[in-house]
Design an enzyme around this catalytic site. Sequence first.
Site, PDB file in Angstrom:
ATOM      1  N   GLU A   1     149.058 -22.565  14.096  1.00 53.13           N
ATOM      2  CA  GLU A   1     147.778 -22.400  13.398  1.00 53.13           C
ATOM      3  C   GLU A   1     147.867 -21.408  12.243  1.00 53.13           C
ATOM      4  O   GLU A   1     146.841 -20.894  11.792  1.00 53.13           O
ATOM      5  CB  GLU A   1     146.694 -21.947  14.369  1.00 53.13           C
ATOM      6  CG  GLU A   1     146.372 -22.917  15.482  1.00 53.13           C
ATOM      7  CD  GLU A   1     145.733 -24.211  15.003  1.00 53.13           C
ATOM      8  OE1 GLU A   1     145.766 -24.496  13.779  1.00 53.13           O
ATOM      9  OE2 GLU A   1     145.212 -24.942  15.846  1.00 53.13           O
TER      10      GLU A   1
ATOM     11  N   HIS B   1     142.319 -15.920  17.553  1.00 57.64           N
ATOM     12  CA  HIS B   1     141.950 -17.315  17.822  1.00 57.64           C
ATOM     13  C   HIS B   1     142.192 -17.590  19.296  1.00 57.64           C
ATOM     14  O   HIS B   1     143.294 -17.329  19.789  1.00 57.64           O
ATOM     15  CB  HIS B   1     142.776 -18.265  16.954  1.00 57.64           C
ATOM     16  CG  HIS B   1     142.734 -19.682  17.429  1.00 57.64           C
ATOM     17  ND1 HIS B   1     141.553 -20.401  17.527  1.00 57.64           N
ATOM     18  CD2 HIS B   1     143.707 -20.521  17.866  1.00 57.64           C
ATOM     19  CE1 HIS B   1     141.830 -21.615  17.992  1.00 57.64           C
ATOM     20  NE2 HIS B   1     143.129 -21.713  18.211  1.00 57.64           N
TER      21      HIS B   1
ATOM     22  N   TYR C   1     123.312   0.139  11.085  1.00 51.42           N
ATOM     23  CA  TYR C   1     124.101   0.843  12.106  1.00 51.42           C
ATOM     24  C   TYR C   1     125.599   0.692  11.878  1.00 51.42           C
ATOM     25  O   TYR C   1     126.367   1.519  12.301  1.00 51.42           O
ATOM     26  CB  TYR C   1     123.755   0.300  13.513  1.00 51.42           C
ATOM     27  CG  TYR C   1     122.353   0.589  13.949  1.00 51.42           C
ATOM     28  CD1 TYR C   1     121.659   1.691  13.471  1.00 51.42           C
ATOM     29  CD2 TYR C   1     121.714  -0.232  14.872  1.00 51.42           C
ATOM     30  CE1 TYR C   1     120.376   1.964  13.873  1.00 51.42           C
ATOM     31  CE2 TYR C   1     120.435   0.038  15.294  1.00 51.42           C
ATOM     32  CZ  TYR C   1     119.754   1.131  14.787  1.00 51.42           C
ATOM     33  OH  TYR C   1     118.491   1.389  15.200  1.00 51.42           O
TER      34      TYR C   1
ATOM     35  N   HIS D   1     141.117 -20.155  22.984  1.00 54.92           N
ATOM     36  CA  HIS D   1     140.482 -21.332  23.579  1.00 54.92           C
ATOM     37  C   HIS D   1     139.597 -20.827  24.728  1.00 54.92           C
ATOM     38  O   HIS D   1     139.736 -21.257  25.869  1.00 54.92           O
ATOM     39  CB  HIS D   1     141.537 -22.322  24.074  1.00 54.92           C
ATOM     40  CG  HIS D   1     142.405 -22.881  22.983  1.00 54.92           C
ATOM     41  ND1 HIS D   1     143.389 -23.792  23.221  1.00 54.92           N
ATOM     42  CD2 HIS D   1     142.415 -22.651  21.642  1.00 54.92           C
ATOM     43  CE1 HIS D   1     143.994 -24.112  22.074  1.00 54.92           C
ATOM     44  NE2 HIS D   1     143.418 -23.417  21.100  1.00 54.92           N
TER      45      HIS D   1
ATOM     46  N   HIS E   1     138.157 -27.656  20.367  1.00 56.83           N
ATOM     47  CA  HIS E   1     139.344 -26.810  20.216  1.00 56.83           C
ATOM     48  C   HIS E   1     139.148 -25.386  20.747  1.00 56.83           C
ATOM     49  O   HIS E   1     139.708 -25.054  21.778  1.00 56.83           O
ATOM     50  CB  HIS E   1     139.754 -26.820  18.726  1.00 56.83           C
ATOM     51  CG  HIS E   1     141.016 -26.093  18.430  1.00 56.83           C
ATOM     52  ND1 HIS E   1     141.783 -26.360  17.324  1.00 56.83           N
ATOM     53  CD2 HIS E   1     141.640 -25.073  19.075  1.00 56.83           C
ATOM     54  CE1 HIS E   1     142.844 -25.561  17.322  1.00 56.83           C
ATOM     55  NE2 HIS E   1     142.771 -24.770  18.376  1.00 56.83           N
TER      56      HIS E   1
ATOM     57  N   TYR F   1     119.582 -11.971  20.361  1.00 54.19           N
ATOM     58  CA  TYR F   1     119.725 -11.242  19.090  1.00 54.19           C
ATOM     59  C   TYR F   1     121.172 -10.875  18.767  1.00 54.19           C
ATOM     60  O   TYR F   1     121.540 -10.706  17.602  1.00 54.19           O
ATOM     61  CB  TYR F   1     118.828  -9.992  19.082  1.00 54.19           C
ATOM     62  CG  TYR F   1     119.362  -8.827  19.883  1.00 54.19           C
ATOM     63  CD1 TYR F   1     119.068  -8.696  21.236  1.00 54.19           C
ATOM     64  CD2 TYR F   1     120.181  -7.879  19.284  1.00 54.19           C
ATOM     65  CE1 TYR F   1     119.581  -7.638  21.971  1.00 54.19           C
ATOM     66  CE2 TYR F   1     120.696  -6.815  20.009  1.00 54.19           C
ATOM     67  CZ  TYR F   1     120.404  -6.703  21.351  1.00 54.19           C
ATOM     68  OH  TYR F   1     120.915  -5.659  22.076  1.00 54.19           O
TER      69      TYR F   1
END
Length: 222
Positions: free
Chosen positions: A78, A97, A213, A99, A160, A118
């Site tokens: 990837e 990344h 913040y 799964h 994915h 939120y």
Amino acid sequence: MTIERRLREDVIATALAMNAAGINRGKSGNVSVRLHDAAIDGFLITPTGVPYLQTTPEQIVAMTLSGEARGSLLPSSEWRFHRDIYAARADAQAIVHTHAPFATTLACLHRGIPAFHYMVAVAGGKDIRCAPYATFGTQELSDHAVAALAERRACLLANHGMIAIGTSLAQALALAVEVETLAEMYWRALQISEPVALPDAEMDTVLAKFATYGQQKVDPKS
Ligand SMILES: [Zn+2]
């Protein structure tokens, strides 16, 4: 110890922490960090096919932003979306990344995460998008990911997994954990009904508070 050596160790530690946190299993995910060096303008990324527990700092692959790899092993399959995110986003210093099971469950339904809570704003906007499906490792997937990350620090990838970016490896990992937590809560709520969405104006208020913040303060680990 050089900065690059420490970053190589940090990449492995982050990959191990990702699995320990339960947001990835086996060696399916990958981790990278931007590398500012006189010799290379690029990033360090986990190699393909090596279990994280057996990965040594020397095996972490250095890549340029033009996609040339330097090392004894091949980079993660990837590497393209890592490269393209660094090229497109000056704010991206690290990428995780995974799964992650709940995020990937939603991604398999082609569902992003709406403003049902939120904390969705922690990814930078009023929702966390799901990028359309494309074969792993392709330029098409990378293009979809970069588009889904516009004005966001995280996205899902259809059928994915997910991507989280940060100003450091620790921040990218913390965001990935947060996205998976939100995905789990959203999935749980969906078992009963579609949860109540927060109004747009309220998400504007939340995003403004988060900006004030700073991301560190909403980081669940801080
Ligand atoms: Zn993947």
